[in-house]
Design an enzyme around this catalytic site. Structure first.
Site, PDB file in Angstrom:
ATOM      1  N   ARG A   1       0.769  -1.045  -0.476  1.00  0.00           N
ATOM      2  CA  ARG A   1      -0.326  -0.264  -0.035  1.00  0.00           C
ATOM      3  C   ARG A   1       0.497   1.372  -0.150  1.00  0.00           C
ATOM      4  O   ARG A   1       0.363   2.411  -0.552  1.00  0.00           O
ATOM      5  CB  ARG A   1      -0.766  -0.030   0.994  1.00  0.00           C
TER       6      ARG A   1
ATOM      7  N   GLU B   1      -9.967   6.329   6.648  1.00  0.00           N
ATOM      8  CA  GLU B   1      -8.308   6.391   7.011  1.00  0.00           C
ATOM      9  C   GLU B   1      -7.755   7.623   6.499  1.00  0.00           C
ATOM     10  O   GLU B   1      -7.064   8.133   6.356  1.00  0.00           O
ATOM     11  CB  GLU B   1      -8.010   5.242   6.565  1.00  0.00           C
TER      12      GLU B   1
HETATM   13  N1  MTE Z   1     -12.388   5.803  13.770  1.00  0.00           N
HETATM   14  C1  MTE Z   1     -12.334   5.394  15.707  1.00  0.00           C
HETATM   15  N2  MTE Z   1     -13.349   6.398  16.416  1.00  0.00           N
HETATM   16  N3  MTE Z   1     -11.899   4.837  15.846  1.00  0.00           N
HETATM   17  C2  MTE Z   1     -10.929   3.566  15.694  1.00  0.00           C
HETATM   18  O1  MTE Z   1     -10.389   2.707  15.382  1.00  0.00           O
HETATM   19  N4  MTE Z   1     -10.356   3.273  12.466  1.00  0.00           N
HETATM   20  C3  MTE Z   1     -10.119   3.557  12.078  1.00  0.00           C
HETATM   21  C4  MTE Z   1     -10.859   4.463  11.234  1.00  0.00           C
HETATM   22  N5  MTE Z   1     -11.314   5.202  12.161  1.00  0.00           N
HETATM   23  C5  MTE Z   1     -10.654   3.786  13.816  1.00  0.00           C
HETATM   24  C6  MTE Z   1     -11.929   4.828  13.531  1.00  0.00           C
HETATM   25  C7  MTE Z   1      -9.383   2.628  10.985  1.00  0.00           C
HETATM   26  S1  MTE Z   1      -7.553   2.339  10.981  1.00  0.00           S
HETATM   27  C8  MTE Z   1     -10.301   2.268   9.840  1.00  0.00           C
HETATM   28  S2  MTE Z   1      -9.637   1.100   8.972  1.00  0.00           S
HETATM   29  C9  MTE Z   1     -12.150   3.017   9.679  1.00  0.00           C
HETATM   30  O2  MTE Z   1     -11.997   3.309  11.260  1.00  0.00           O
HETATM   31  C10 MTE Z   1     -12.278   1.109  10.435  1.00  0.00           C
HETATM   32  O3  MTE Z   1     -13.832   1.257  10.433  1.00  0.00           O
HETATM   33  P1  MTE Z   1     -14.689   1.157   8.448  1.00  0.00           P
HETATM   34  O4  MTE Z   1     -13.838   0.827   7.458  1.00  0.00           O
HETATM   35  O5  MTE Z   1     -16.138   0.964   9.251  1.00  0.00           O
HETATM   36  O6  MTE Z   1     -14.477   2.812   8.165  1.00  0.00           O
HETATM   37  N1  HPA Z   2      -5.904  -2.210   3.583  1.00  0.00           N
HETATM   38  C1  HPA Z   2      -6.243  -2.376   5.733  1.00  0.00           C
HETATM   39  N2  HPA Z   2      -5.827  -3.915   5.865  1.00  0.00           N
HETATM   40  C2  HPA Z   2      -5.974  -5.132   5.195  1.00  0.00           C
HETATM   41  C3  HPA Z   2      -5.786  -4.754   3.612  1.00  0.00           C
HETATM   42  C4  HPA Z   2      -5.626  -3.333   2.787  1.00  0.00           C
HETATM   43  O1  HPA Z   2      -5.596  -3.025   1.893  1.00  0.00           O
HETATM   44  N3  HPA Z   2      -4.853  -6.139   3.927  1.00  0.00           N
HETATM   45  C5  HPA Z   2      -5.773  -6.675   4.399  1.00  0.00           C
HETATM   46  N4  HPA Z   2      -5.382  -6.326   5.725  1.00  0.00           N
HETATM   47 MO1  MOS Z   3      -7.618   0.321   9.292  1.00  0.00          MO
HETATM   48  S1  MOS Z   3      -5.253   0.028   9.610  1.00  0.00           S
HETATM   49  O1  MOS Z   3      -7.221  -0.637   7.804  1.00  0.00           O
HETATM   50  O2  MOS Z   3      -7.476  -1.352  10.319  1.00  0.00           O
END
Ligand code: MTE
Ligand code: HPA
Ligand code: MOS
Length: 775
Positions: free
Chosen positions: A309, A730
């Site tokens: 990534r 993210e």
């Molecule tokens: N927001 C909060 N409040 N707490 C979290 O742990 N994790 C982040 C983001 N926002 C997180 C957060 C990460 S690393 C990801 S990948 C996404 O939320 C995952 O949730 P989603 O795919 O439902 O957005």
């Molecule tokens: N993003 C986040 N988490 C993951 C991924 C990715 O592309 N692949 C495997 N785990």
């Molecule tokens: Mo988020 S780093 O893809 O849990």
């Protein structure tokens, strides 16, 4: 209309009243025991033996288990090479090697120091440089190549080369790794875990204990934050608790202290990236060669995917006509680094943003002009270095609007004047962008399933593989289902995630939790909605009468679905104007013996990436955004602060703009913490010293930007995703990088002779040391 509304987060009340239940809030059950992993006091070497005699004699201590007690002691999402407990070879300092079981946490903490390890210490690898020198790599990526970077660089009028370095980052979720395992009938295990990946937790527990997957159920109600840190690394702790539950036939609770969590678990990957860039007089990038080195720590974990990534995101928001990108994951003797919001994307994008800042300094131009010049176009210069074409590219609009709205040019002039006044303070201003690829880069993970149950009273329960960690995925899924049925959102509850209801799920990660699970929930809800429309149609034409004539089998060919409007708790037949309440219709469906439950499976279409050629379409779409940060450095102390930050994002049509605003704000602050104050300190032995909030500095409310504006553009074009929304979790993390580039920009005003060079995080020490160079 629930979609697009700011309904409150489903835990907002619980979080402020204390009503939300986290793992350690679960009531103690009969005979429940406490579990404490104990780490080794060396970063590398061989574990000869463990002396537990004294510890086992201590009051309240019941048992101790080691690696040999597991049926299978190794785990790993991609490469199953990491021991749950150290067997022989030590990977890192404080790596768990023993689990102590006691009647209370106090008893365990008192007994812990009585455990003695006999270790033959070996020299440890404690930097990326050392790992490179020793060629100690976990993974070497297939290079990404487009055009002819070599000759583009040869021909380029200007060239810069150097290295870019960024540090790791502690997740600092408020709830540490936590789980409780319950022994069930016939050797089955039920595990409640603070995990982003219940299916993997189920899998690792089953394998560790010698069970089949159907003998383990993993349940996740919520997490007190995950941020990637609980994607893979919740699982080994679950295996430890489950082992105790299996061996002792007693419920076993393992909730790490903050210090243990920080010492034992992996963090964001530090990177050291080398590059050579060629550009013309205007600053147009002609060619880029880069070698990325990620510090994977002791074990593979998700590192190869994270490095990938980073390589996908080294373009940032900028078109690279000729590029050659290599990548390596180094094996070092640190905790095994893991997923963290952005998943390598920040480390890739920050490299090019840093390079652009340097090109601007070299050409004595404003870096924003260099960015505008290199920004991906709408119809040309819109193919990435891995061959994916950007569709509906909003980046040029975002840059233009932010430049205008934030009054960039006026503020630049003011900063020029301020910095010429010799106040002992210098200010900087910088814009950076995020163009975050949405999808798991491992295609098989882009699938999900949902179970929707409509109950007799018309209320609805929905279950998916998504886990709630504060990001609001439950609320978004609730909105999607409520909208489909036209019922008030409180009538829909999103249930705890459980591998018993949703199988073979992907982690809630890659920002695609609501994309994938929301789409599956929508699909399941639509099936039920269609059945109910069919029933109402038959009631209206008289083919269905209670107790006399049952509704015929659904035939959607005989039905014009658009005639039925599900809205405000009613179902209206538009052509006739007749209507029936949702609850009445649901009751009739039950009496007609129609199914009010549905299960659906969803997969993201159109993804395909050829790893051998590093070419294809790894992403479903991109979430874009830009930010401008204005900073001030005190040249006497090196301290810095963010005076203002303005963010503009393209989130398509947000499902819940309020939740998304929270995500953007939080991610930006977490990003700026990574690049300013969050520094991990280790001693010479490789032991983490910054393992508590007293020594590890995350941004506090005082550190957030004094002026902080967050806005969204309108974009109705993202048909690739549910209700044309875009993932948000993210992507805005990467906008925190603008704080670091703004600090670099501020240094330019003091450094007339050389291009400022700083590492990330730009701590006061880092900034002072750089300022020293200019004296
Ligand atoms: N927001 C909060 N409040 N707490 C979290 O742990 N994790 C982040 C983001 N926002 C997180 C957060 C990460 S690393 C990801 S990948 C996404 O939320 C995952 O949730 P989603 O795919 O439902 O957005
Ligand atoms: N993003 C986040 N988490 C993951 C991924 C990715 O592309 N692949 C495997 N785990
Ligand atoms: Mo988020 S780093 O893809 O849990």
């Amino acid at each position: 209309m629930s979609i697009g509304q700011n309904i409150p987060h489903d835990s907002s009340r619980g979080h402020v009243t204390g009503g939300s239940v986290f793992i350690d809030d679960r009531a103690l059950t009969q005979k429940e025991v406490f579990v404490l992993p104990v780490g080794v006091p060396a970063a590398a070497g061989l574990l000869k033996s463990i002396e537990t005699k004294e510890a086992l004699k201590a009051p309240g201590i019941l048992a101790a288990f080691t690696a040999k007690d597991f049926h299978h002691n190794h785990w790993g999402t991609i490469i199953p090479e990491q021991p749950v407990l150290v067997e022989n070879k030590i990977g890192y300092y404080d790596e768990p090697a023993l689990i102590l079981v006691g009647t209370s946490m106090d008893a365990l903490l008192r007994a812990k120091s009585l455990v003695k390890f006999d270790i033959e210490k070996h020299p440890a690898i404690l930097s990326i440089d050392e790992a490179i020198a020793k060629k100690n790599f976990i993974y070497k990526a297939n290079p990404f190549a487009c055009g002819d970077a070599h000759s583009a660089l040869q021909k380029a009028p200007h060239k810069l080369s150097g290295s870019f370095e960024c540090g790791g980052q502690e997740h600092f979720y408020l709830e540490s790794q936590a789980c409780i395992a319950y022994p069930m009938e016939d050797g089955q295990i039920e595990i409640h875990s603070s995990s982003q990946h219940p299916s993997e937790t189920q899998h690792v527990v089953a394998e560790a204990l010698g069970l089949s997957l159907h003998e383990v159920v993993c349940i996740v109600k919520r997490m007190g934050g995950g941020f990637g840190g609980k994607e893979s690394q919740a699982a080994p702790f679950a295996a430890m608790a489950a082992l105790v539950a299996q061996k002792m036939q007693r419920p076993a609770r393992l909730c790490l202290s903050k210090d243990d969590d920080m010492m034992m678990t992996g963090k964001r990957h530090p990177f050291k990236n080398f590059y050579e860039v060629g550009f013309d007089d205007d600053g147009r990038i002609l060619g880029l060669k880069a070698q990325l080195y990620a510090d994977g720590g002791a074990y593979a974990d998700l590192s190869s995917s994270i490095l990938d990534r980073a390589m996908f995101h080294i373009d940032g928001a900028y078109f690279l006509p000729h590029a050659h990108i290599e990548g390596y994951v180094c094996r070092t003797n640190f905790h095994s680094n893991t997923a963290f919001r952005g998943f390598g994307g920040p480390q890739g994008t920050m490299t090019i943003e840093s390079i652009i800042e340097d090109i601007a300094a070299y050409l004595k131009k404003d870096a924003l002009d260099i960015r505008l010049l290199n920004c991906y176009g709408k119809n040309q210069n819109n193919v990435t270095h891995y061959g994916q074409t950007l569709t509906h590219n909003t980046l040029p609009d975002l840059f233009a609007q932010l430049k205008n709205d934030s009054e960039y040019l006026r503020r630049r002039q003011e900063i020029d004047i301020f910095n010429s006044q010799g106040t002992g303070k210098i200010r900087g201003l910088s814009v950076t962008a995020t163009k975050f690829g949405i999808a798991f880069t491992a295609r098989f993970l882009n699938q999900g399933n949902a179970l929707v149950n409509v109950h007799k009273d018309g209320t609805v329960q929905v279950s998916t593989g998504a886990t709630e960690m504060g990001q609001g995925v439950n609320t978004k899924i609730q909105q999607i289902v409520a909208h489909t049925f036209g019922v008030p959102s409180p009538d829909v509850k999103v249930m705890a995630t459980s591998t018993e209801k949703n199988h073979n799920t992907s982690p809630t990660a890659a920002s695609s939790g609501s994309d994938i699970n929301g789409s599956a929930a929508l699909q399941a809800s639509l099936e039920i909605k269609n059945r109910l429309a069919w029933l109402y149609h038959n009631i209206l034409i008289g083919t269905t009468m209670n107790d006399i004539a049952e509704c015929p089998p659904v035939d959607l060919n005989q039905l014009n679905l658009a005639d039925f409007h599900f809205h405000d708790g009613n179902v209206v037949h538009l052509p006739s104007g007749q209507n029936i309440s949702w609850t009445e219709l649901v009751k009739k469906a039950y009496l007609n013996r129609m199914s009010l439950g549905e299960y659906a499976h969803f997969k993201t279409e159109g993804l395909g990436f050829d790893k051998a050629r590093s070419l294809g379409t790894p992403f479903n779409y991109f979430t874009n955004g830009v930010a401008v940060s204005e900073v001030e450095i005190d040249t006497w102390t090196g301290e810095s602060k963010v005076l203002q930050a303005d963010i503009l994002m393209d989130l398509g049509r947000p499902l819940n703009p309020g939740i998304d605003r929270g995500q953007v704000t939080g991610a930006f602050v977490q990003g700026m913490g990574w690049v300013t104050s969050e520094k991990l300190f280790y001693n010479k032995e490789g032991k983490l010293l910054s393992h508590s909030p007293t020594t590890y500095k995350i941004p506090s409310i005082q550190d957030t930007p004094r002026v902080f504006n967050v806005s969204f553009i309108e974009n109705n074009e993202n048909h690739q995703n549910v209700h044309r929304s875009k993932a948000v979790g993210e992507p805005p993390f990467l906008l925190g990088i603008s704080v670091w580039t703004a600090l670099k920009n501020a240094l330019r005003y003091k450094s007339t002779q050389r291009i400022p060079h700083i590492k990330s995080p730009a701590t006061p020490e880092e900034l002072l040391m750089e300022l020293k160079q200019y004296e």
